[in-house]
Design a protein around this motif. Structure first.
Motif, short mmCIF file in Angstrom:
data_model
loop_
_atom_site.label_atom_id
_atom_site.label_comp_id
_atom_site.label_asym_id
_atom_site.label_seq_id
_atom_site.Cartn_x
_atom_site.Cartn_y
_atom_site.Cartn_z
N VAL A 172 0.86 -1.18 0.00
CA VAL A 172 0.00 0.00 0.00
C VAL A 172 0.90 1.23 0.00
O VAL A 172 1.83 1.32 0.80
N ASP A 173 0.64 2.16 -0.91
CA ASP A 173 1.38 3.42 -0.97
C ASP A 173 0.56 4.50 -0.27
O ASP A 173 -0.65 4.61 -0.49
N VAL A 174 1.24 5.30 0.55
CA VAL A 174 0.55 6.33 1.33
C VAL A 174 1.22 7.68 1.08
O VAL A 174 2.44 7.83 1.29
N ILE A 175 0.43 8.66 0.64
CA ILE A 175 0.93 10.01 0.38
C ILE A 175 0.69 10.84 1.64
O ILE A 175 -0.44 10.95 2.12
N THR A 176 1.75 11.43 2.16
CA THR A 176 1.66 12.19 3.40
C THR A 176 1.27 13.64 3.15
O THR A 176 1.21 14.10 2.00
N ARG A 177 1.03 14.37 4.22
CA ARG A 177 0.68 15.78 4.13
C ARG A 177 1.78 16.57 3.44
O ARG A 177 1.52 17.53 2.71
N GLY A 178 3.03 16.17 3.64
CA GLY A 178 4.16 16.86 3.02
C GLY A 178 4.37 16.50 1.56
O GLY A 178 5.27 17.05 0.91
N GLY A 179 3.57 15.58 1.02
CA GLY A 179 3.69 15.20 -0.39
C GLY A 179 4.61 14.03 -0.65
O GLY A 179 4.75 13.59 -1.79
N ASP A 180 5.26 13.51 0.39
CA ASP A 180 6.14 12.36 0.22
C ASP A 180 5.33 11.08 0.19
O ASP A 180 4.18 11.02 0.66
N ARG A 181 5.95 10.04 -0.36
CA ARG A 181 5.29 8.75 -0.44
C ARG A 181 6.02 7.74 0.42
O ARG A 181 7.21 7.50 0.26
N LEU A 182 5.29 7.13 1.32
CA LEU A 182 5.78 6.00 2.11
C LEU A 182 5.04 4.76 1.65
O LEU A 182 3.86 4.82 1.29
N SER A 183 5.73 3.63 1.64
CA SER A 183 5.11 2.38 1.23
C SER A 183 5.14 1.39 2.38
O SER A 183 6.12 1.33 3.13
N LEU A 184 4.08 0.62 2.50
CA LEU A 184 4.02 -0.43 3.50
C LEU A 184 3.73 -1.75 2.79
O LEU A 184 2.72 -1.88 2.10
N SER A 185 4.65 -2.70 2.94
CA SER A 185 4.42 -4.03 2.40
C SER A 185 4.17 -4.98 3.57
O SER A 185 4.69 -4.77 4.68
N PHE A 186 3.41 -6.04 3.32
CA PHE A 186 3.00 -6.91 4.41
C PHE A 186 2.43 -8.21 3.83
O PHE A 186 2.25 -8.36 2.61
N ARG A 187 2.11 -9.11 4.72
CA ARG A 187 1.40 -10.34 4.35
C ARG A 187 0.06 -10.35 5.07
O ARG A 187 -0.03 -10.01 6.25
N LEU A 188 -0.97 -10.76 4.33
CA LEU A 188 -2.31 -10.86 4.89
C LEU A 188 -2.66 -12.34 4.98
O LEU A 188 -2.78 -13.04 3.97
N VAL A 189 -2.78 -12.84 6.19
CA VAL A 189 -2.98 -14.28 6.40
C VAL A 189 -4.27 -14.53 7.19
O VAL A 189 -4.80 -13.63 7.84
N THR A 190 -4.74 -15.76 7.10
CA THR A 190 -5.92 -16.17 7.84
C THR A 190 -5.51 -17.03 9.02
O THR A 190 -4.78 -18.01 8.87
N GLN A 191 -5.97 -16.64 10.20
CA GLN A 191 -5.74 -17.41 11.42
C GLN A 191 -7.09 -17.71 12.04
O GLN A 191 -7.69 -16.86 12.68
#
Length: 350
Positions: free
Chosen positions: A303-322
């Motif tokens: 997921v890419d997230v655009i901040t108030r300052g205009g920069d882009r941070l990215s979060l990668s992850f795994r989505l699992v079922t438990q």
């Protein structure tokens, strides 16, 4: 070249060119004589002050002052770091920063990172601050391990540095890309209905090192971040310590892209970015919008997230079922970090 930053209470402030391998290299002087002053009674003060070297760094709009300690060093300041943080983070009468990061020796990692907010309170974790510290420690000469491990009050985190991407330079965004593998998200609460200001807001909360309340909105620019954020930050549901508040809008053209504005606890206002807030927004978005997980979580999502300052941070992850639940794990926060300057300030400030 980064322009020289001026600060009335800092000495030797210089732009970043060849960054020091340790803050020790910048100043071997542990104390400075305070200027002689005469009070109303004509008394002369010979009180001595302590020189504290620092490095200033920025992670996607969040700026931090990094101070490195060692056994026995700054022993006289043990209980004064909250006051020091309030003074030097002040943007009008100090150096100015979103936080003071104190590095102490650790038996569990490369360093123990303590996070002091501009109001003097101590936070458990700071995502963008940790990324700056990873970049700082990774730059030490003769370092063999490319992974930096940090001990924080919010758990152990590790990070590593990647060269900047070509498209970042083309867009005028320099700085190395720093990846931070964060502690697993906890205390997830979906479907919250929060009464505030005569209305009820739908929201969700999660702890990504520090607590965050995530509020989905349709028009991010119209949100009263300061007013509404302040009310939610101190809401009775999150007492006694309160929470950070993130207002999040999903990009209509790309569901994997979010825009965020954050009211930060401890700063007590809106900041240009917040790493743990970006992580919180992405985690909640994944749990509520990403549909069915792939069981064992063999495929990484981003997921890419655009901040108030205009920069882009990215979060990668795994989505699992438990069992009957979906869980986000193996969370990695990625974004640019820049060196700004280094110098030293004296305490007490003069």
């Amino acid at each position: 070249m980064v322009p020289r930053q001026e600060a009335g209470n800092a000495r030797g402030l210089a732009p970043r060119r060849n960054h020091p391998s340790r803050l020790d290299d910048m100043s071997n002087q542990q104390s400075l004589p305070a200027p002689r002053s005469t009070g109303q009674a004509g008394a002369i003060s010979n009180r001595r002050s302590t020189a504290i070297p620092f490095v200033k760094m920025v992670g996607t709009g969040n700026d931090f002052l990094i101070v490195e300690s060692s056994p026995g060093r700054f022993a006289s300041l043990t209980r004064r770091w909250p006051a020091i943080a309030r003074a030097v983070c002040d943007r009008r009468q100090g150096i100015g920063a979103d936080g003071l990061l104190l590095l102490e020796p650790s038996r569990l990692g490369d360093a123990r990172m303590r996070v002091f907010n501009p109001d003097g309170s101590e936070a458990q974790m700071c995502g963008n601050g940790a990324r700056c510290v990873v970049r700082y420690l990774a730059a030490r000469p003769r370092r063999r391990n490319s992974t930096v491990v940090l001990e924080t009050a919010g758990g152990m985190v590790r990070g590593w540095v990647r060269p900047p991407r070509r498209k970042d330079f083309q867009a005028g965004r320099g700085g190395e890309r720093v990846h931070l593998q964060m502690a697993e998200p906890t205390q997830v609460r979906l479907g919250l209905e929060i009464p505030v200001g005569g209305r009820t807001l739908s929201a969700a909360s999660v702890d990504t090192g520090v607590p965050h309340l995530v509020v989905g909105v349709s028009d991010l620019g119209a949100v009263d971040v300061h007013g509404l954020g302040r009310q939610l930050r101190a809401h009775r549901l999150f007492q006694p310590r309160g929470t950070n508040v993130d207002f999040v809008e999903v990009d209509r053209r790309a569901s994997h892209r979010l825009r965020i504005r954050t009211y930060e606890r401890g700063v007590e206002g809106e900041t240009l970015a917040c790493g743990t807030g970006v992580a919180a927004a992405a985690v909640i978005h994944a749990l509520t919008h990403h549909g069915v997980s792939d069981g064992r979580g063999t495929r990484r999502r981003r997921v890419d997230v655009i901040t108030r300052g205009g920069d882009r941070l990215s979060l990668s992850f795994r989505l699992v079922t438990q069992g009957a639940q979906r869980v986000v794990n193996d969370v990695v926060l990625e974004g640019p970090v820049r060196w700004i300057c280094h110098g030293a300030f004296s305490w007490p400030l003069r």
